[in-house]
Design a protein around this motif. Sequence first.
Motif, PDB file in Angstrom:
ATOM      1  N   PRO A  41      37.425  52.368  32.686  1.00 14.81           N
ATOM      2  CA  PRO A  41      37.449  53.772  31.720  1.00 14.81           C
ATOM      3  C   PRO A  41      38.656  53.938  31.115  1.00 14.81           C
ATOM      4  O   PRO A  41      39.720  53.798  31.844  1.00 14.81           O
ATOM      5  CB  PRO A  41      36.908  54.792  32.609  1.00 14.81           C
ATOM      6  CG  PRO A  41      36.234  53.789  33.761  1.00 14.81           C
ATOM      7  CD  PRO A  41      37.234  52.708  33.789  1.00 14.81           C
ATOM      8  N   LEU A  42      38.805  54.397  29.911  1.00 14.32           N
ATOM      9  CA  LEU A  42      40.043  54.869  29.262  1.00 14.32           C
ATOM     10  C   LEU A  42      40.873  55.754  30.004  1.00 14.32           C
ATOM     11  O   LEU A  42      41.995  55.467  30.071  1.00 14.32           O
ATOM     12  CB  LEU A  42      39.677  55.504  28.111  1.00 14.32           C
ATOM     13  CG  LEU A  42      40.858  55.750  26.910  1.00 14.32           C
ATOM     14  CD1 LEU A  42      41.613  54.624  26.541  1.00 14.32           C
ATOM     15  CD2 LEU A  42      40.155  56.499  25.731  1.00 14.32           C
ATOM     16  N   ASN A  43      40.323  56.820  30.692  1.00 18.17           N
ATOM     17  CA  ASN A  43      41.298  57.677  31.458  1.00 18.17           C
ATOM     18  C   ASN A  43      41.896  57.030  32.503  1.00 18.17           C
ATOM     19  O   ASN A  43      43.290  57.239  32.866  1.00 18.17           O
ATOM     20  CB  ASN A  43      40.385  58.935  31.833  1.00 18.17           C
ATOM     21  CG  ASN A  43      39.275  58.740  32.791  1.00 18.17           C
ATOM     22  OD1 ASN A  43      38.891  57.297  32.697  1.00 18.17           O
ATOM     23  ND2 ASN A  43      38.996  59.705  33.298  1.00 18.17           N
ATOM     24  N   GLU A  44      41.191  55.992  33.276  1.00 16.65           N
ATOM     25  CA  GLU A  44      41.786  55.380  34.162  1.00 16.65           C
ATOM     26  C   GLU A  44      42.862  54.411  33.958  1.00 16.65           C
ATOM     27  O   GLU A  44      43.842  54.226  34.480  1.00 16.65           O
ATOM     28  CB  GLU A  44      40.660  54.636  35.070  1.00 16.65           C
ATOM     29  CG  GLU A  44      41.107  54.021  36.412  1.00 16.65           C
ATOM     30  CD  GLU A  44      39.852  53.390  37.319  1.00 16.65           C
ATOM     31  OE1 GLU A  44      40.042  52.652  37.969  1.00 16.65           O
ATOM     32  OE2 GLU A  44      38.635  53.784  36.973  1.00 16.65           O
ATOM     33  N   LEU A  83      50.017  54.580  25.094  1.00 17.90           N
ATOM     34  CA  LEU A  83      49.402  55.764  25.473  1.00 17.90           C
ATOM     35  C   LEU A  83      49.527  56.818  24.469  1.00 17.90           C
ATOM     36  O   LEU A  83      48.380  57.589  24.143  1.00 17.90           O
ATOM     37  CB  LEU A  83      50.393  56.449  26.312  1.00 17.90           C
ATOM     38  CG  LEU A  83      50.466  55.621  27.834  1.00 17.90           C
ATOM     39  CD1 LEU A  83      51.249  56.430  28.813  1.00 17.90           C
ATOM     40  CD2 LEU A  83      48.835  55.930  28.156  1.00 17.90           C
ATOM     41  N   ASP A  88      45.774  58.249  22.648  1.00 17.74           N
ATOM     42  CA  ASP A  88      45.998  59.866  22.791  1.00 17.74           C
ATOM     43  C   ASP A  88      45.638  60.541  21.328  1.00 17.74           C
ATOM     44  O   ASP A  88      45.671  61.631  21.415  1.00 17.74           O
ATOM     45  CB  ASP A  88      47.178  60.441  23.503  1.00 17.74           C
ATOM     46  CG  ASP A  88      47.071  61.762  24.243  1.00 17.74           C
ATOM     47  OD1 ASP A  88      45.829  62.091  24.669  1.00 17.74           O
ATOM     48  OD2 ASP A  88      47.947  62.543  24.231  1.00 17.74           O
ATOM     49  N   MET A 119      44.664  54.621  31.140  1.00 18.37           N
ATOM     50  CA  MET A 119      45.742  55.539  30.707  1.00 18.37           C
ATOM     51  C   MET A 119      46.932  56.016  32.053  1.00 18.37           C
ATOM     52  O   MET A 119      47.873  55.846  31.820  1.00 18.37           O
ATOM     53  CB  MET A 119      45.492  56.604  29.935  1.00 18.37           C
ATOM     54  CG  MET A 119      44.884  56.361  28.519  1.00 18.37           C
ATOM     55  SD  MET A 119      44.326  57.477  27.502  1.00 18.37           S
ATOM     56  CE  MET A 119      45.908  58.512  26.898  1.00 18.37           C
ATOM     57  N   GLN A 120      46.005  56.476  33.004  1.00 22.07           N
ATOM     58  CA  GLN A 120      46.676  56.642  34.212  1.00 22.07           C
ATOM     59  C   GLN A 120      47.558  55.232  34.750  1.00 22.07           C
ATOM     60  O   GLN A 120      48.686  55.365  35.191  1.00 22.07           O
ATOM     61  CB  GLN A 120      45.802  57.234  35.211  1.00 22.07           C
ATOM     62  CG  GLN A 120      45.225  58.452  35.042  1.00 22.07           C
ATOM     63  CD  GLN A 120      44.235  58.960  35.925  1.00 22.07           C
ATOM     64  OE1 GLN A 120      43.733  58.181  36.868  1.00 22.07           O
ATOM     65  NE2 GLN A 120      43.888  60.194  35.936  1.00 22.07           N
ATOM     66  N   HIS A 173      34.230  53.554  25.566  1.00 18.96           N
ATOM     67  CA  HIS A 173      35.398  54.539  26.273  1.00 18.96           C
ATOM     68  C   HIS A 173      35.992  53.729  27.350  1.00 18.96           C
ATOM     69  O   HIS A 173      36.473  54.137  28.196  1.00 18.96           O
ATOM     70  CB  HIS A 173      34.743  55.759  26.701  1.00 18.96           C
ATOM     71  CG  HIS A 173      34.266  56.499  25.476  1.00 18.96           C
ATOM     72  ND1 HIS A 173      34.954  57.044  24.588  1.00 18.96           N
ATOM     73  CD2 HIS A 173      32.909  56.901  25.380  1.00 18.96           C
ATOM     74  CE1 HIS A 173      34.220  57.874  23.864  1.00 18.96           C
ATOM     75  NE2 HIS A 173      33.158  57.668  24.231  1.00 18.96           N
ATOM     76  N   HIS A 174      36.164  52.364  27.103  1.00 25.36           N
ATOM     77  CA  HIS A 174      36.850  51.368  28.149  1.00 25.36           C
ATOM     78  C   HIS A 174      37.650  50.543  27.300  1.00 25.36           C
ATOM     79  O   HIS A 174      37.655  50.069  26.248  1.00 25.36           O
ATOM     80  CB  HIS A 174      35.760  50.641  28.827  1.00 25.36           C
ATOM     81  CG  HIS A 174      35.038  51.316  29.711  1.00 25.36           C
ATOM     82  ND1 HIS A 174      33.724  52.195  29.102  1.00 25.36           N
ATOM     83  CD2 HIS A 174      34.786  51.364  31.098  1.00 25.36           C
ATOM     84  CE1 HIS A 174      33.040  52.659  30.334  1.00 25.36           C
ATOM     85  NE2 HIS A 174      33.574  52.164  31.355  1.00 25.36           N
TER      86      HIS A 174
END
Length: 167
Positions: free
Chosen positions: A124-127, A146, A150, A129-130, A30-31
């Motif tokens: 990490p994926l969420n970071e 993105l 997603d 993407m931000q 997840h990175h």
Amino acid sequence: MPATNSPNEALAPVIGPGVQVVAALLRREHHIVLVQERRDGQEIWSLPGGGVERGELLTEALIREVQEETGLRLGTIGPLAFVVNTTSARYPSTVVLTFECSDWSGDISVHDPDDKVITTVLLPLNEAMQLLASSAATRPEIEPVLAYLDGASTNQVWSYREDQPAS
């Protein structure tokens, strides 16, 4: 006086070769790996990648660009994630092929001969993407990445004219 195109008419194609670019979506669980680079006086976040040099195969260019920008060595090249086709006055007829790659080794370090890459990070994926969502990179560089991260379908082709989606 030259004729002008109405908004609904297609522009005449630019004569000459286009630009081929490869990019790597380097994933570890997840990175993902992002690079921060200087471009046009701005610092932007994007995927590692760059132009295919004359006489170079796509896979050779991807291996070289990843090594230069991240210090990582690609094992096998993963599947084609998506294609972006753009055209602009600065870069007419550009095709960007992004490959998802999870087979890589080495330690992250920058060896960019163009001296544009500032840093490379595994996030990490969420970071990630931000950071991408807030990046000053062009719309064609960010929007497809993105959407893919997603959950958009693979092998999708994205088309842009002067940074606007083409219909």
